[in-house]
Design an enzyme around this catalytic site. Structure first.
Site, PDB file in Angstrom:
ATOM      1  N   CYS A   1     -51.670  43.471   7.129  1.00 34.20           N
ATOM      2  CA  CYS A   1     -52.648  43.768   6.081  1.00 34.20           C
ATOM      3  C   CYS A   1     -53.526  44.966   6.422  1.00 34.20           C
ATOM      4  CB  CYS A   1     -53.462  42.513   5.743  1.00 34.20           C
ATOM      5  SG  CYS A   1     -54.027  42.554   4.037  1.00 34.20           S
TER       6      CYS A   1
ATOM      7  N   HIS B   1     -49.512  38.285   4.714  1.00 33.24           N
ATOM      8  CA  HIS B   1     -50.088  37.533   5.838  1.00 33.24           C
ATOM      9  C   HIS B   1     -49.118  36.490   6.378  1.00 33.24           C
ATOM     10  CE1 HIS B   1     -54.231  39.053   5.876  1.00 33.24           C
ATOM     11  NE2 HIS B   1     -53.928  39.380   4.640  1.00 33.24           N
TER      12      HIS B   1
ATOM     13  N   GLU C   1     -49.055  35.346   9.307  1.00 34.43           N
ATOM     14  CA  GLU C   1     -49.699  34.479  10.304  1.00 34.43           C
ATOM     15  C   GLU C   1     -50.192  33.167   9.695  1.00 34.43           C
ATOM     16  OE1 GLU C   1     -51.265  36.866   8.707  1.00 34.43           O
ATOM     17  OE2 GLU C   1     -53.173  35.906   8.136  1.00 34.43           O
TER      18      GLU C   1
HETATM   19  N1  LIG Z   1     -59.494  45.288   3.504  1.00 36.74           N
HETATM   20  C1  LIG Z   1     -58.148  45.719   3.233  1.00 36.74           C
HETATM   21  C2  LIG Z   1     -57.168  44.866   4.022  1.00 36.74           C
HETATM   22  C3  LIG Z   1     -57.059  43.495   3.444  1.00 36.74           C
HETATM   23  C4  LIG Z   1     -56.907  42.403   4.456  1.00 36.74           C
HETATM   24  O1  LIG Z   1     -56.680  42.602   5.640  1.00 36.74           O
HETATM   25  N2  LIG Z   1     -57.090  41.208   3.949  1.00 36.74           N
HETATM   26  C5  LIG Z   1     -57.269  40.072   4.775  1.00 36.74           C
HETATM   27  C6  LIG Z   1     -58.273  39.168   4.121  1.00 36.74           C
HETATM   28  C7  LIG Z   1     -59.029  38.369   5.133  1.00 36.74           C
HETATM   29  C8  LIG Z   1     -59.873  37.319   4.464  1.00 36.74           C
HETATM   30  O2  LIG Z   1     -60.459  37.633   3.410  1.00 36.74           O
HETATM   31  O3  LIG Z   1     -59.903  36.203   4.977  1.00 36.74           O
HETATM   32  C9  LIG Z   1     -57.809  45.628   1.752  1.00 36.74           C
HETATM   33  O4  LIG Z   1     -58.567  44.964   1.025  1.00 36.74           O
HETATM   34  O5  LIG Z   1     -56.796  46.204   1.343  1.00 36.74           O
END
Ligand SMILES: N[C@@H](CCC(=O)NCCCC(=O)O)C(=O)O
Length: 253
Positions: A112, A220, A222
């Protein structure tokens, strides 16, 4: 052989009136359960690290997701309010870490925010608020309190034949989760696009000519590792690459 170590760079968070270096538990869990690896959280230092001091001690790098965005100045753009929130200390840690890990052939899995960092570190650019672009679906995290619903698997991605990812997951289409407002705009010159969403959003890349596993995914894997086939397969492939690197490092020590 002792458990290979995977570096996970931290985010900076302001909690309870002080500053913390943090990684969400789902990444730590996936490294252990999915990859069979020992996670090492690397502090996010705005003045950066001696990157080789870090890479001399680990066998892989896992770049986690985050609500923060890569600072636009790192890809030649003037920062606007909508591009935030920012985490300059994480950027200062991950940009050189990515470049040097690839140079040294240290296996890397970028998730991400991680795929966005990989792209920027190698010379690519990002687009913000992609859901406002014509023909682009809404890839954002669902605005509900239940994290299982936020991370629900629902979006179709298409993995290209012959790609590095196809080697781990098989080519063709499957469903993933989606929690992002940004995406790769111009892919870096030495990144191969390996998967796209139905609306054309880049969902996975690999480093062309990489010495080892070097893959980024916008979704995601994970979160559902242990339950979802593609998530398991991706972390298994990453774990194997890290173990191979650890074994080679031991032979050379
Ligand atoms: N901020 C970037 C990457 C998005 C990202 O890594 N999302 C993970 C979400 C984590 C969470 O909210 O728990 C984008 O918005 O493109």
């Amino acid at each position: 052989m002792s458990m290979p170590i995977v570096a996970i760079p931290a985010d900076i968070r302001e909690l309870d009136g002080t500053t913390w270096h943090v990684v969400q538990t789902q990444y730590v869990n996936a490294a252990v359960v999915g990859g069979g690896l020992l996670p090492l959280i690397v502090p996010a230092l705005e003045d950066g690290h001696d990157i080789d001091e870090v890479l001399d001690r680990v066998d892989g790098v896992l770049l986690s997701g985050s609500r923060s965005n890569v600072h636009p100045s790192l890809y030649g753009k003037v920062a606007e309010e909508k591009d935030g929130p920012f985490d300059p200390a994480r950027d200062a840690t991950t940009m050189p870490l990515i470049r040097r890990a690839i140079e040294r052939g240290v296996p890397l899995l970028a998730i991400c925010r991680g795929i966005q960092e990989l792209n920027v570190a190698l010379g690519g650019t990002l687009a913000s608020e992609i859901q406002e672009m014509p023909g682009v679906a809404d890839h954002r995290r669902r605005d509900v309190p239940d994290r299982d619903v936020q991370y629900e698997i629902h979006q179709t991605v298409h993995v290209k034949e012959g790609s590095c990812l196809a080697g781990a997951l098989g080519a063709g289409q499957f469903k993933v989760n989606s929690l992002h407002r940004q995406a790769i705009s111009d892919a870096a010159p030495n990144l191969a696009v390996e998967a796209v969403a139905e609306d054309g959003t880049i969902e996975a890349v690999s480093v062309i000519g990489a010495k080892s596993f070097a893959v980024g995914v916008q979704w995601h894997p994970e979160y559902w590792v242990g339950k979802d086939g593609p998530s398991n397969a991706l972390f298994k492939a990453f774990g194997e690459a890290v173990r191979d690197h650890a074994a080679a490092r031991k032979l050379n020590d």
